[in-house]
Every structure is written in C-alpha cells, then in structure tokens.
Motif scaffolding. Sequence first.
Motif, short mmCIF file in Angstrom:
data_model
loop_
_atom_site.label_atom_id
_atom_site.label_comp_id
_atom_site.label_asym_id
_atom_site.label_seq_id
_atom_site.Cartn_x
_atom_site.Cartn_y
_atom_site.Cartn_z
N THR A 391 0.82 -1.21 0.00
CA THR A 391 0.00 0.00 0.00
C THR A 391 0.86 1.27 0.00
OG1 THR A 391 -1.77 -1.14 1.20
CG2 THR A 391 -1.80 1.28 1.21
N SER A 392 0.61 2.13 -1.00
CA SER A 392 1.29 3.43 -1.10
C SER A 392 0.21 4.51 -1.12
CB SER A 392 2.15 3.51 -2.37
OG SER A 392 3.14 2.50 -2.37
N GLN A 393 0.01 5.14 0.01
CA GLN A 393 -1.08 6.12 0.12
C GLN A 393 -0.89 7.25 -0.90
OE1 GLN A 393 -1.44 7.46 4.16
NE2 GLN A 393 -1.99 5.44 4.94
N GLY A 394 -1.95 7.52 -1.64
CA GLY A 394 -1.90 8.58 -2.63
C GLY A 394 -1.30 8.11 -3.93
N ILE A 395 -0.08 7.60 -3.87
CA ILE A 395 0.61 7.13 -5.08
C ILE A 395 -0.17 6.00 -5.75
CG2 ILE A 395 2.71 6.04 -5.96
CD1 ILE A 395 4.25 7.50 -3.79
N GLY A 396 -0.68 5.07 -4.94
CA GLY A 396 -1.40 3.93 -5.47
C GLY A 396 -2.66 4.30 -6.22
N GLN A 397 -3.17 5.49 -5.98
CA GLN A 397 -4.40 5.93 -6.64
C GLN A 397 -4.09 6.75 -7.90
OE1 GLN A 397 -7.04 4.57 -6.43
NE2 GLN A 397 -8.66 5.65 -5.36
N GLY A 398 -2.86 6.73 -8.34
CA GLY A 398 -2.48 7.47 -9.54
C GLY A 398 -3.05 6.84 -10.79
N ASP A 399 -3.06 7.61 -11.87
CA ASP A 399 -3.65 7.14 -13.12
C ASP A 399 -2.85 6.03 -13.78
OD1 ASP A 399 -5.77 8.89 -12.96
OD2 ASP A 399 -4.78 10.45 -14.15
N TYR A 400 -1.56 5.97 -13.53
CA TYR A 400 -0.70 5.02 -14.26
C TYR A 400 -0.06 4.04 -13.28
CZ TYR A 400 -1.52 8.60 -17.72
OH TYR A 400 -2.14 9.49 -18.56
N VAL A 401 -0.93 3.41 -12.49
CA VAL A 401 -0.47 2.46 -11.47
C VAL A 401 -1.17 1.11 -11.70
CG1 VAL A 401 -0.39 1.92 -9.01
CG2 VAL A 401 -0.09 4.28 -9.79
N ILE A 402 -0.38 0.06 -11.75
CA ILE A 402 -0.91 -1.31 -11.76
C ILE A 402 -0.84 -1.79 -10.31
CG2 ILE A 402 -0.71 -3.61 -12.76
CD1 ILE A 402 -1.15 -1.45 -14.86
N SER A 403 -1.99 -1.82 -9.64
CA SER A 403 -2.01 -2.04 -8.19
C SER A 403 -2.50 -3.44 -7.83
CB SER A 403 -2.92 -1.01 -7.52
OG SER A 403 -3.06 -1.30 -6.14
N SER A 404 -1.72 -4.13 -7.01
CA SER A 404 -2.14 -5.45 -6.51
C SER A 404 -3.32 -5.32 -5.55
CB SER A 404 -0.97 -6.14 -5.81
OG SER A 404 -0.57 -5.40 -4.66
N LYS A 405 -3.59 -4.08 -5.11
CA LYS A 405 -4.71 -3.83 -4.18
C LYS A 405 -6.03 -3.61 -4.93
CE LYS A 405 -1.72 -3.90 -0.85
NZ LYS A 405 -1.69 -5.04 0.09
N ARG A 406 -5.95 -3.45 -6.23
CA ARG A 406 -7.15 -3.20 -7.03
C ARG A 406 -7.50 -4.47 -7.79
NH1 ARG A 406 -5.30 0.78 -9.63
NH2 ARG A 406 -6.23 2.46 -8.40
N ARG A 407 -8.72 -4.95 -7.59
CA ARG A 407 -9.13 -6.20 -8.21
C ARG A 407 -10.58 -6.08 -8.69
NH1 ARG A 407 -7.44 -10.92 -3.99
NH2 ARG A 407 -7.52 -12.20 -5.86
N THR A 408 -10.96 -6.93 -9.63
CA THR A 408 -12.36 -7.04 -9.97
C THR A 408 -12.96 -8.17 -9.14
OG1 THR A 408 -11.98 -8.67 -11.73
CG2 THR A 408 -11.85 -6.33 -12.35
N TYR A 409 -14.28 -8.13 -8.97
CA TYR A 409 -14.93 -9.16 -8.19
C TYR A 409 -14.76 -10.53 -8.85
CZ TYR A 409 -18.44 -11.78 -5.60
OH TYR A 409 -19.09 -12.71 -4.83
N ALA A 410 -14.85 -10.55 -10.19
CA ALA A 410 -14.69 -11.81 -10.92
C ALA A 410 -13.31 -12.40 -10.68
CB ALA A 410 -14.92 -11.58 -12.41
N GLU A 411 -12.28 -11.54 -10.73
CA GLU A 411 -10.91 -12.02 -10.51
C GLU A 411 -10.75 -12.50 -9.08
OE1 GLU A 411 -6.77 -11.65 -9.22
OE2 GLU A 411 -8.23 -10.05 -8.85
#
Length: 469
Positions: A391-411
């Motif tokens: 988790t990188s506060q602020g940075i992780g919410q950038g436009d050009y970030v591939i985040s392991s914290k962001r997932r789809t429900y299907a995935e």
Amino acid sequence: MMKMKPALLLTLLNVAWLCSLPTITTADEIAIHGSGTTNPAKCFWKIMDDFMDRAKTSIRLTYRAVGSSTGIKEFIGTDGSFFPDSDFGVGNVPISSADYASLAEAGVEIVQLPVLFTAVAVFHSIPNTPAVNLTSCMLARVFRRDIVDWLDPVILEVNPKLQGYINAAAGERAAAYPIVVARRNKGSSITAVLTQYLHEDALEWSSFLVGKLIDWPANTRVCEGSGGMQQCLDEIPGAIGYMDSSFGHDAGLQEIELRNIYGQFLSSKDASVIVAAAANWNLPSSADADFGSVTPLVNTPGEFSWPMVDAIYVYVRKDLSHLGSPAAQSLLVAFLEGIYSGSYIYQCQEETASLGGLVLVPQNVRALALDGLAMLQIDPSAPTWIFEKYTSQGIGQGDYVISSKRRTYAEFKLSTLASTMAVLATENNALNSQVESLQQELTSTKAVTAELQLNVRLILQLLGYIAQP
C-alpha cells in the motif's frame, strides 16, 4: 392535437437520454496489441488480464496466437511499407538476417528479447498404446517415408510390445499398421527445430531439409498450426506429428520417447528442459544485433537433457513513436518489463509445469534482454507506469499504477477457487494415472490373450482338429 402513444414516448425519451451520455471512444483507451507464436499465449493472456484488472486508467492489451510466421510478418508490416500491423511480435525463431537487413535499410531498428524456453516433442495416435520409443534415425526415416508402418522390424526391435498393443487395437493379429505423417502446412519454427535436430543427429536427414518450410514427401498429411496438428492426431489412428510439448500434453496426446545423446529414452515431461548449455548459446552480445545465425538448442549435454529445445523471442522496434500515444508507448515497456519480473513470468512456468512446458531463460540471457529493453525510445512526455505491491497512500491511486490492491470481483472469486481447483486437479491427475495404468494392464492382457488364441488355433490346425485356412 395528436396524442403520442406511451410506448413511443418512452422510446424517444430513452433515445434522448442515451444521446445525452458522453461518447466513449477507443481514443479514450490506452491499448497495445501483439501477435505471434501459440506457446506462451495463455501466459501472456493471464498477465494482460492482470494488467487490465488492476489498472485505474482504461487500458486494453491483446495477443493473437497465430504462429511465429504470422507474428513476424505482422511485426515487420504486411503492406510492404515496413509500418507494423502489431505493436510487438513473438516467435520461436529470431528475425532472419534478410528481414533484419531489410528493416535496417528502411531505417527501422529492432531488439529481439529471448524470454522463455520450450520443448519440441513428437506425438503419436496409436489407440491405447503407451510410450513408443524412437531414435533420431528412425524418426528421420519415418518423416522421409522410408519407414511407413508401425510394425516395421526396425521399430519393433526397440518396441517389442508394440505388436501386442496394435493387435489389441485391431482385434486380431495385425500384419500392418500404416504410419500417417502429419506436418505443418506453412513456415513453422517448430518445423525448423525438428529438422535441425534430425539433420544434426541423423545421417538420413539432408541439410536441404532444414528450415521453417521444407519440401515434404507427397504422401504426408497437411495440418495447419498446432491446433490443426492436434486435430490430425485426434482424427487419424496411427498418425505421427510434432508440436510444442505443453500444447500436446494439454490436448491429452501420447508423446513418443526419444533417445538423447546419452542413450536415454525419455519424454519431454521426464527430461530436463533447463539446459546449462544456454550459457554457451550462440547469442549476439547485444539485443539490437542480427540474431539470424542463432540456432535452437539441439542435443545439449546432460544425461537427462531433452534433444529439442526452442527459445521464444519477443520482437520490438526501438523507436515506439508508431504507437502514437505516449502512454501506450510506456505501457508496452511496462508490459515487457513485467514478463521479465518474478511476480509475472513465473506464472508462465507454473501454468505449464506439469506439461513439460515453458522454462525461464537463465540469468545471462535475461540480462541481455533487459539491456535491450533499456534501448527502447519513448516520448519524453510518456508517463511512467508503476506497480503497487504494498500500500502506497496517494501514489497507489495514480492514473498510471498497476495495483495489486485493485481487483475485480470476478478475478477475486476466481482466485478464491484456485486452491480448490488445485486440489481437484491433483486428485484428477492421480485418478487419470490409475485409469491409464488399468488401461495398459487391460491392453496388455488383451494382447496376451489374442496371442494365446492365435497360438491355440495354430496348434489345433496342426493337430487336424480344425481345418487349415
């Protein structure tokens, strides 16, 4: 005044509402598209899905599994202008020296990135028959159509039980069981590796019969691509064909065990595809050099080494300005860096580990490829894509970030099923092994019974109890 019907009014209101929505165009999407060999397709699709699921910005990554020849042609450009049809290409052979020179003459510089090793294997379709052993010389004579029957004495000499298996399949003592040679119809890197192996290991195979596209004997069966080769083997009893090892095993085909230079008969699943000889592989010193003289890893040292090992290359243009969007340029670089990172590339090996499949290139080859990636030229305004593992506060919410914290429900749901599927797969493999063992015992019993019945009949004929045929 005419009254409007409620249904029509509702339809018009819906149309007006839809027209008021902002238009979503492909220009809003950052996209890269590749094409090439079938071998790493599932691995690439998995990594691409991961990128798309975990990106905040709308991105699109695709890969068409169309074979090495098409991948190379689309990378170079099919209209003769040297403008590419795809953003990157993938193949089991390097770009030829002639194509490399043509690109250079047109002012196009490229890098070629070895990323994975794969085994090339030979498969057969004799029903209910376990491993068949062949030497390279026998294989050469089969593919040249000098040996045209599975019951040829040369084959039976190293496969003494084969007559019994074929008798059981035929329901009687078979006098012949023809071999149908299945081969690729277009230029194929798999054909290049097979023919290089046969030329180096068998005197019967001429240097004129080495390459992606050769003059096969007329009485061979033409099959298109790996899928077509599988279909040929599925539909034709007694056929023999060749393909990427993991593709064949994934399709449930029966592999032929080949004899390596140490005299060991083994399958690609049992062999060691990781070759120490890669340290002495004849690669150029730079990824932007001509790879045209690079050869497959054939007959490498090692008691349990596999005799036909192929490399998978990614082809990329140094200057990525043809992509247009600076964000797409840097996304392609991020994807290519991703397939060399441990968190992604190991998925390729894990995906095919049980199938004798894809193997990572050694460190010295990986270093050459990473140096090649550093040569890629992108627009100075291109954003840098970063990977958020922790988790990188602020940075992780950038436009050009591939985040392991962001997932789809299907995935997410698919990942929760992974452990269950792994257990079921293990149990299924164990059951399949038991079934195969029982089938082999049954086939062997049938073969012995058929042989006994034949012998009893011959004895009764000799004693005069039954009439001679």
